[in-house]
Design a protein around this motif. Sequence first.
Motif, PDB file in Angstrom:
ATOM      1  N   ASN A  11      18.587  45.919  38.123  1.00 39.16           N
ATOM      2  CA  ASN A  11      19.618  46.066  37.088  1.00 39.16           C
ATOM      3  C   ASN A  11      19.929  44.765  36.347  1.00 39.16           C
ATOM      4  O   ASN A  11      20.857  44.713  35.542  1.00 39.16           O
ATOM      5  CB  ASN A  11      20.902  46.682  37.673  1.00 39.16           C
ATOM      6  CG  ASN A  11      21.601  45.768  38.652  1.00 39.16           C
ATOM      7  OD1 ASN A  11      21.094  44.714  39.033  1.00 39.16           O
ATOM      8  ND2 ASN A  11      22.788  46.184  39.085  1.00 39.16           N
ATOM      9  N   GLY A  12      19.177  43.702  36.617  1.00 41.41           N
ATOM     10  CA  GLY A  12      19.338  42.460  35.871  1.00 41.41           C
ATOM     11  C   GLY A  12      20.350  41.483  36.418  1.00 41.41           C
ATOM     12  O   GLY A  12      20.494  40.379  35.892  1.00 41.41           O
ATOM     13  N   VAL A  13      21.067  41.869  37.462  1.00 43.47           N
ATOM     14  CA  VAL A  13      22.027  40.978  38.125  1.00 43.47           C
ATOM     15  C   VAL A  13      21.873  41.150  39.636  1.00 43.47           C
ATOM     16  O   VAL A  13      21.289  42.126  40.096  1.00 43.47           O
ATOM     17  CB  VAL A  13      23.494  41.278  37.726  1.00 43.47           C
ATOM     18  CG1 VAL A  13      23.731  40.969  36.247  1.00 43.47           C
ATOM     19  CG2 VAL A  13      23.874  42.714  38.047  1.00 43.47           C
ATOM     20  N   LEU A  14      22.383  40.187  40.377  1.00 43.05           N
ATOM     21  CA  LEU A  14      22.382  40.307  41.833  1.00 43.05           C
ATOM     22  C   LEU A  14      23.730  40.840  42.277  1.00 43.05           C
ATOM     23  O   LEU A  14      24.776  40.394  41.799  1.00 43.05           O
ATOM     24  CB  LEU A  14      22.137  38.946  42.497  1.00 43.05           C
ATOM     25  CG  LEU A  14      20.856  38.212  42.116  1.00 43.05           C
ATOM     26  CD1 LEU A  14      20.715  36.940  42.946  1.00 43.05           C
ATOM     27  CD2 LEU A  14      19.648  39.099  42.273  1.00 43.05           C
ATOM     28  N   ASP A  15      23.698  41.793  43.203  1.00 43.10           N
ATOM     29  CA  ASP A  15      24.926  42.322  43.790  1.00 43.10           C
ATOM     30  C   ASP A  15      24.659  42.626  45.260  1.00 43.10           C
ATOM     31  O   ASP A  15      23.524  42.519  45.724  1.00 43.10           O
ATOM     32  CB  ASP A  15      25.423  43.552  43.020  1.00 43.10           C
ATOM     33  CG  ASP A  15      24.380  44.648  42.935  1.00 43.10           C
ATOM     34  OD1 ASP A  15      23.819  45.040  43.978  1.00 43.10           O
ATOM     35  OD2 ASP A  15      24.123  45.134  41.817  1.00 43.10           O
ATOM     36  N   SER A  16      25.685  42.988  45.973  1.00 39.19           N
ATOM     37  CA  SER A  16      25.525  43.198  47.414  1.00 39.19           C
ATOM     38  C   SER A  16      24.508  44.301  47.707  1.00 39.19           C
ATOM     39  O   SER A  16      23.790  44.239  48.705  1.00 39.19           O
ATOM     40  CB  SER A  16      26.867  43.509  48.071  1.00 39.19           C
ATOM     41  OG  SER A  16      27.412  44.700  47.549  1.00 39.19           O
ATOM     42  N   GLY A  17      24.408  45.298  46.845  1.00 40.54           N
ATOM     43  CA  GLY A  17      23.452  46.374  47.040  1.00 40.54           C
ATOM     44  C   GLY A  17      22.010  45.890  47.030  1.00 40.54           C
ATOM     45  O   GLY A  17      21.154  46.422  47.750  1.00 40.54           O
ATOM     46  N   ASP A  18      21.729  44.870  46.229  1.00 41.17           N
ATOM     47  CA  ASP A  18      20.378  44.304  46.219  1.00 41.17           C
ATOM     48  C   ASP A  18      20.012  43.759  47.595  1.00 41.17           C
ATOM     49  O   ASP A  18      18.889  43.937  48.071  1.00 41.17           O
ATOM     50  CB  ASP A  18      20.284  43.152  45.206  1.00 41.17           C
ATOM     51  CG  ASP A  18      20.334  43.617  43.773  1.00 41.17           C
ATOM     52  OD1 ASP A  18      19.673  44.616  43.443  1.00 41.17           O
ATOM     53  OD2 ASP A  18      21.027  42.964  42.969  1.00 41.17           O
ATOM     54  N   PHE A  19      20.966  43.112  48.226  1.00 38.25           N
ATOM     55  CA  PHE A  19      20.699  42.506  49.531  1.00 38.25           C
ATOM     56  C   PHE A  19      20.571  43.575  50.613  1.00 38.25           C
ATOM     57  O   PHE A  19      19.807  43.415  51.558  1.00 38.25           O
ATOM     58  CB  PHE A  19      21.742  41.435  49.847  1.00 38.25           C
ATOM     59  CG  PHE A  19      21.485  40.190  49.046  1.00 38.25           C
ATOM     60  CD1 PHE A  19      20.773  39.135  49.578  1.00 38.25           C
ATOM     61  CD2 PHE A  19      21.912  40.102  47.733  1.00 38.25           C
ATOM     62  CE1 PHE A  19      20.489  38.008  48.832  1.00 38.25           C
ATOM     63  CE2 PHE A  19      21.627  38.976  46.963  1.00 38.25           C
ATOM     64  CZ  PHE A  19      20.921  37.922  47.513  1.00 38.25           C
ATOM     65  N   ASP A  20      21.300  44.680  50.452  1.00 35.65           N
ATOM     66  CA  ASP A  20      21.138  45.809  51.376  1.00 35.65           C
ATOM     67  C   ASP A  20      19.735  46.402  51.246  1.00 35.65           C
ATOM     68  O   ASP A  20      19.070  46.684  52.244  1.00 35.65           O
ATOM     69  CB  ASP A  20      22.187  46.885  51.110  1.00 35.65           C
ATOM     70  CG  ASP A  20      23.605  46.418  51.402  1.00 35.65           C
ATOM     71  OD1 ASP A  20      23.772  45.427  52.156  1.00 35.65           O
ATOM     72  OD2 ASP A  20      24.548  47.041  50.880  1.00 35.65           O
ATOM     73  N   LEU A  21      19.270  46.590  50.006  1.00 36.43           N
ATOM     74  CA  LEU A  21      17.920  47.125  49.775  1.00 36.43           C
ATOM     75  C   LEU A  21      16.860  46.200  50.356  1.00 36.43           C
ATOM     76  O   LEU A  21      15.929  46.644  51.031  1.00 36.43           O
ATOM     77  CB  LEU A  21      17.668  47.308  48.272  1.00 36.43           C
ATOM     78  CG  LEU A  21      18.294  48.514  47.598  1.00 36.43           C
ATOM     79  CD1 LEU A  21      18.171  48.395  46.080  1.00 36.43           C
ATOM     80  CD2 LEU A  21      17.614  49.790  48.069  1.00 36.43           C
TER      81      LEU A  21
END
Length: 180
Positions: free
Chosen positions: A24-34
């Motif tokens: 999605n073009g930004v880093l968020d906590s969901g990225d780290f979960d994935l």
Amino acid sequence: MTHMRDEAAKRVELVFSLFDANGNGVLDSGDFDLMTGRVLEAAAASDDDAKDAIEAAFRRYWTTLATELDANGDGVISVEEFRPFVLDPERFGPTVAEFAEALSALGDPDGDGMIERPLFVSLMRAIGFEEANVHALFDAFGPDADDRITVATWAAGIKDYYAPDKAGIPGDRLVTAHAV
């Protein structure tokens, strides 16, 4: 602040793109979960302590980024907010060190201090690196006759990858296109 070499700038841009696991073009906590889920899936043979350590390292990585770099407090990290990460080893060194130790240990499920190429490739592919580049990196680490590298070699390589003043390191092979 340390001056960032061009090679380090390329490495940080690649890391950002890989950590943007949902694209999605930004880093968020969901990225780290994935990312954590992908890495754990690749590390099925590792013991629970090693899996817990990498989960904790990914959590700390996100928490550090969110705490230190979310300049506008919107709960996501833009690439502009992310770039200083690699420029400040004093602030981020402990987080990178924990991540390096946890990831390299995950690659050694039998505890012999050695990482075999297939698991190394699986873990690095789970993070999102291109397979040809992963093989180039492994080769740059100087595997032994049994096609293994040491846990310490990989941990040091990860730490070097985040060093703003380093160039010509094995990790640079992850940002250069390599033929299969």
